[in-house]
Design a protein around this motif. Structure first.
Motif, PDB file in Angstrom:
ATOM      1  N   ALA A 191      18.474  56.461  30.249  1.00 38.77           N
ATOM      2  CA  ALA A 191      18.753  57.097  31.259  1.00 38.77           C
ATOM      3  C   ALA A 191      20.621  57.121  31.689  1.00 38.77           C
ATOM      4  CB  ALA A 191      18.006  56.730  32.655  1.00 38.77           C
ATOM      5  N   ALA A 192      21.228  56.077  31.126  1.00 38.36           N
ATOM      6  CA  ALA A 192      22.801  56.179  31.549  1.00 38.36           C
ATOM      7  C   ALA A 192      23.411  56.814  30.446  1.00 38.36           C
ATOM      8  CB  ALA A 192      22.956  54.708  31.952  1.00 38.36           C
ATOM      9  N   LEU A 193      22.732  57.125  29.295  1.00 41.22           N
ATOM     10  CA  LEU A 193      23.366  57.619  28.078  1.00 41.22           C
ATOM     11  C   LEU A 193      24.607  58.583  28.452  1.00 41.22           C
ATOM     12  CD1 LEU A 193      23.640  56.970  24.927  1.00 41.22           C
ATOM     13  CD2 LEU A 193      22.011  58.676  24.679  1.00 41.22           C
ATOM     14  N   SER A 194      25.747  58.497  27.902  1.00 44.51           N
ATOM     15  CA  SER A 194      26.733  59.493  28.220  1.00 44.51           C
ATOM     16  C   SER A 194      27.520  59.800  26.775  1.00 44.51           C
ATOM     17  CB  SER A 194      27.814  59.017  29.190  1.00 44.51           C
ATOM     18  OG  SER A 194      28.914  59.621  29.288  1.00 44.51           O
ATOM     19  N   LEU A 195      27.421  61.223  26.499  1.00 43.81           N
ATOM     20  CA  LEU A 195      28.248  61.489  25.452  1.00 43.81           C
ATOM     21  C   LEU A 195      29.690  61.475  25.595  1.00 43.81           C
ATOM     22  CD1 LEU A 195      27.443  62.692  22.738  1.00 43.81           C
ATOM     23  CD2 LEU A 195      27.570  64.845  23.484  1.00 43.81           C
ATOM     24  N   ARG A 196      30.188  61.587  26.716  1.00 41.34           N
ATOM     25  CA  ARG A 196      31.648  61.165  27.178  1.00 41.34           C
ATOM     26  C   ARG A 196      31.887  60.017  26.806  1.00 41.34           C
ATOM     27  NH1 ARG A 196      34.421  65.304  29.998  1.00 41.34           N
ATOM     28  NH2 ARG A 196      33.161  66.848  30.667  1.00 41.34           N
ATOM     29  N   ALA A 197      31.266  58.891  27.144  1.00 47.24           N
ATOM     30  CA  ALA A 197      31.387  57.614  26.867  1.00 47.24           C
ATOM     31  C   ALA A 197      31.529  57.314  25.381  1.00 47.24           C
ATOM     32  CB  ALA A 197      30.471  56.663  27.603  1.00 47.24           C
ATOM     33  N   VAL A 198      30.569  58.039  24.709  1.00 44.45           N
ATOM     34  CA  VAL A 198      30.440  57.987  23.160  1.00 44.45           C
ATOM     35  C   VAL A 198      31.723  58.169  22.499  1.00 44.45           C
ATOM     36  CG1 VAL A 198      29.425  58.453  21.167  1.00 44.45           C
ATOM     37  CG2 VAL A 198      28.012  57.828  22.994  1.00 44.45           C
ATOM     38  N   ALA A 199      32.122  59.583  23.006  1.00 44.88           N
ATOM     39  CA  ALA A 199      33.433  60.238  22.528  1.00 44.88           C
ATOM     40  C   ALA A 199      34.579  59.073  22.787  1.00 44.88           C
ATOM     41  CB  ALA A 199      33.763  61.406  23.318  1.00 44.88           C
ATOM     42  N   ARG A 200      34.740  58.538  24.073  1.00 44.37           N
ATOM     43  CA  ARG A 200      35.825  57.529  24.346  1.00 44.37           C
ATOM     44  C   ARG A 200      35.811  56.424  23.361  1.00 44.37           C
ATOM     45  NH1 ARG A 200      34.306  56.642  29.181  1.00 44.37           N
ATOM     46  NH2 ARG A 200      33.229  54.842  29.020  1.00 44.37           N
ATOM     47  N   ASP A 201      34.535  55.856  23.079  1.00 43.96           N
ATOM     48  CA  ASP A 201      34.521  54.659  21.974  1.00 43.96           C
ATOM     49  C   ASP A 201      34.870  55.247  20.868  1.00 43.96           C
ATOM     50  OD1 ASP A 201      34.083  53.033  24.223  1.00 43.96           O
ATOM     51  OD2 ASP A 201      31.926  52.641  23.738  1.00 43.96           O
ATOM     52  N   LEU A 202      34.485  56.575  20.533  1.00 46.17           N
ATOM     53  CA  LEU A 202      35.025  57.058  19.208  1.00 46.17           C
ATOM     54  C   LEU A 202      36.455  57.329  18.984  1.00 46.17           C
ATOM     55  CD1 LEU A 202      33.369  57.910  16.548  1.00 46.17           C
ATOM     56  CD2 LEU A 202      33.451  60.417  17.506  1.00 46.17           C
ATOM     57  N   GLY A 203      37.047  57.413  20.124  1.00 44.19           N
ATOM     58  CA  GLY A 203      38.592  57.511  20.086  1.00 44.19           C
ATOM     59  C   GLY A 203      38.968  59.043  20.101  1.00 44.19           C
ATOM     60  N   VAL A 204      37.931  59.877  20.342  1.00 49.34           N
ATOM     61  CA  VAL A 204      38.421  61.489  20.671  1.00 49.34           C
ATOM     62  C   VAL A 204      38.069  61.772  21.805  1.00 49.34           C
ATOM     63  CG1 VAL A 204      37.756  61.637  18.027  1.00 49.34           C
ATOM     64  CG2 VAL A 204      36.061  61.956  19.854  1.00 49.34           C
ATOM     65  N   VAL A 205      38.812  63.019  22.279  1.00 51.21           N
ATOM     66  CA  VAL A 205      38.268  63.634  23.344  1.00 51.21           C
ATOM     67  C   VAL A 205      36.857  64.287  23.403  1.00 51.21           C
ATOM     68  CG1 VAL A 205      40.575  64.319  23.994  1.00 51.21           C
ATOM     69  CG2 VAL A 205      39.156  65.854  22.567  1.00 51.21           C
ATOM     70  N   SER A 206      36.327  64.356  24.601  1.00 52.30           N
ATOM     71  CA  SER A 206      34.707  64.632  24.606  1.00 52.30           C
ATOM     72  C   SER A 206      34.449  66.306  24.030  1.00 52.30           C
ATOM     73  CB  SER A 206      34.159  64.533  26.106  1.00 52.30           C
ATOM     74  OG  SER A 206      35.048  65.460  26.860  1.00 52.30           O
ATOM     75  N   SER A 207      35.482  67.079  24.024  1.00 53.37           N
ATOM     76  CA  SER A 207      35.533  68.493  23.530  1.00 53.37           C
ATOM     77  C   SER A 207      35.299  68.176  21.943  1.00 53.37           C
ATOM     78  CB  SER A 207      36.522  69.155  23.965  1.00 53.37           C
ATOM     79  OG  SER A 207      37.644  68.752  23.305  1.00 53.37           O
ATOM     80  N   ALA A 208      35.906  67.361  21.394  1.00 50.23           N
ATOM     81  CA  ALA A 208      35.591  67.186  19.783  1.00 50.23           C
ATOM     82  C   ALA A 208      34.349  66.650  19.596  1.00 50.23           C
ATOM     83  CB  ALA A 208      36.837  66.038  19.356  1.00 50.23           C
ATOM     84  N   VAL A 209      33.891  65.774  20.218  1.00 46.53           N
ATOM     85  CA  VAL A 209      32.222  65.308  20.020  1.00 46.53           C
ATOM     86  C   VAL A 209      31.369  66.481  20.130  1.00 46.53           C
ATOM     87  CG1 VAL A 209      30.384  63.630  20.637  1.00 46.53           C
ATOM     88  CG2 VAL A 209      32.921  63.041  20.423  1.00 46.53           C
ATOM     89  N   TYR A 210      31.780  67.461  21.274  1.00 45.39           N
ATOM     90  CA  TYR A 210      30.837  68.555  21.359  1.00 45.39           C
ATOM     91  C   TYR A 210      30.588  69.249  19.994  1.00 45.39           C
ATOM     92  CZ  TYR A 210      30.539  66.804  26.128  1.00 45.39           C
ATOM     93  OH  TYR A 210      30.437  66.313  27.395  1.00 45.39           O
ATOM     94  N   ARG A 211      31.509  69.347  19.209  1.00 43.10           N
ATOM     95  CA  ARG A 211      31.828  70.105  18.101  1.00 43.10           C
ATOM     96  C   ARG A 211      30.422  69.494  17.170  1.00 43.10           C
ATOM     97  NH1 ARG A 211      37.978  70.149  16.763  1.00 43.10           N
ATOM     98  NH2 ARG A 211      38.742  71.242  18.885  1.00 43.10           N
ATOM     99  N   TYR A 212      29.998  68.495  17.411  1.00 43.78           N
ATOM    100  CA  TYR A 212      28.958  67.801  16.243  1.00 43.78           C
ATOM    101  C   TYR A 212      27.592  67.553  17.270  1.00 43.78           C
ATOM    102  CZ  TYR A 212      33.231  66.659  13.513  1.00 43.78           C
ATOM    103  OH  TYR A 212      34.440  66.914  12.881  1.00 43.78           O
ATOM    104  N   VAL A 213      27.733  67.149  18.436  1.00 48.75           N
ATOM    105  CA  VAL A 213      26.354  67.020  19.325  1.00 48.75           C
ATOM    106  C   VAL A 213      26.615  67.885  20.404  1.00 48.75           C
ATOM    107  CG1 VAL A 213      24.946  65.257  20.255  1.00 48.75           C
ATOM    108  CG2 VAL A 213      26.145  64.598  18.038  1.00 48.75           C
TER     109      VAL A 213
END
Length: 268
Positions: free
Chosen positions: A60-82
């Motif tokens: 329920a608390a899963l956040s793509l922005r938090a995943v992007a932060r741990d990946l070391g990229v801005v969230s807009s970059a992760v949205y290109r993949y997921v």
């Protein structure tokens, strides 16, 4: 750094190359280009971090922005993949269902084909082992629904039915071999509505198992996952059933009998 793998123009590929189930068979079989390998690695990194966040915070608390932060990229970059959180949940579901299915298939295949009771025990043991090792992913599959999320059936039904497909394969194989016991008068008659449901299942999977034994197989299936869920979610209580592996083994033996299967190790 992950940024090195993110290229301009990826936006057009959102939701297509992000998961292997969307790739045509021909494309999946040909050698990958460096760009495709980079994308695959990035998606694998996103899934790895998604699993970690799932374990720490719950679905329920899963956040793509938090995943992007741990990946070391801005969230807009992760949205290109997921493309969004729902897509990440779907990928995590498919990943978990397939890992569980792979472990069940391997455990069943390791038992002689004619040992139907042994194959059922191996299936149940593999489900329990994976669930205890991956409680957060088991909860994603079989726990409370994630608020606001609806899994896309066209992508998750196949992976999500691998375990029950393996189970009914064991039952049908035992019946065709004359090793699935008839229940006689011990079971209630199968009502017309249920008989219709069972007929559809029998047609869909090409089964020979009759109504009564197929219904008993459904009881073995739901009871297996009920026993696993009780253990994974701590429903027994801390001081109850310290010999839980032995309890589970007893449950499996009883469920095999309920389904009409012969005892494990009793192959002819």
């Amino acid at each position: 750094m992950p940024e090195d793998r993110i290229e301009a123009g990826d936006e057009a590929d959102v939701g297509v190359e992000a998961d292997a189930d969307a790739l045509p068979a021909a494309a999946a079989s040909r050698p990958r280009t460096p760009r495709e390998r980079a994308r695959a690695q990035t998606v694998a990194d996103i899934l790895r971090l998604g699993r970690e966040h799932l374990a720490l915070h719950g679905a329920a608390a899963l956040s793509l922005r938090a995943v992007a932060r741990d990946l070391g990229v801005v969230s807009s970059a992760v949205y290109r993949y997921v493309e969004n959180r729902e897509e990440l949940l779907t990928l995590l579901l498919i990943d978990a269902y397939n890992e569980l299915g792979d472990e069940v298939d391997a455990a069943v295949a390791a038992v002689p084909e004619a040992d139907f009771g042994g194959r059922f025990a191996a299936l149940g043991g593999a489900v329990r082992d994976w669930a205890l090792r991956e409680p957060s992913r088991y909860a994603l599959l079989f726990g409370s629904p994630v608020p606001g999320y609806q899994a896309p059936a066209e992508r998750t039904t196949g992976p999500g039915t691998r375990v029950i497909t393996a189970l009914i394969g064991i039952l049908d194989g035992a019946f065709r071999a004359g090793r699935l016991a008839a229940t006689g008068g011990r079971s209630p008659a199968v009502a017309a509505g249920l008989a219709g449901d069972l007929a559809k299942i029998r047609t869909e999977f090409g089964l020979a198992v009759p109504d009564d034994l197929l219904a008993r197989g459904a009881l073995a299936w739901t009871s297996l996952f009920g026993a696993v869920s009780f253990e994974v979610f701590g429903q027994y209580g801390a001081g109850t059933f310290t010999a839980r592996e032995e309890l589970f083994g007893h449950h499996l033996a009883v469920l095999a009998d309920v389904a009409g299967l012969p005892p494990a190790g009793s192959a002819p």
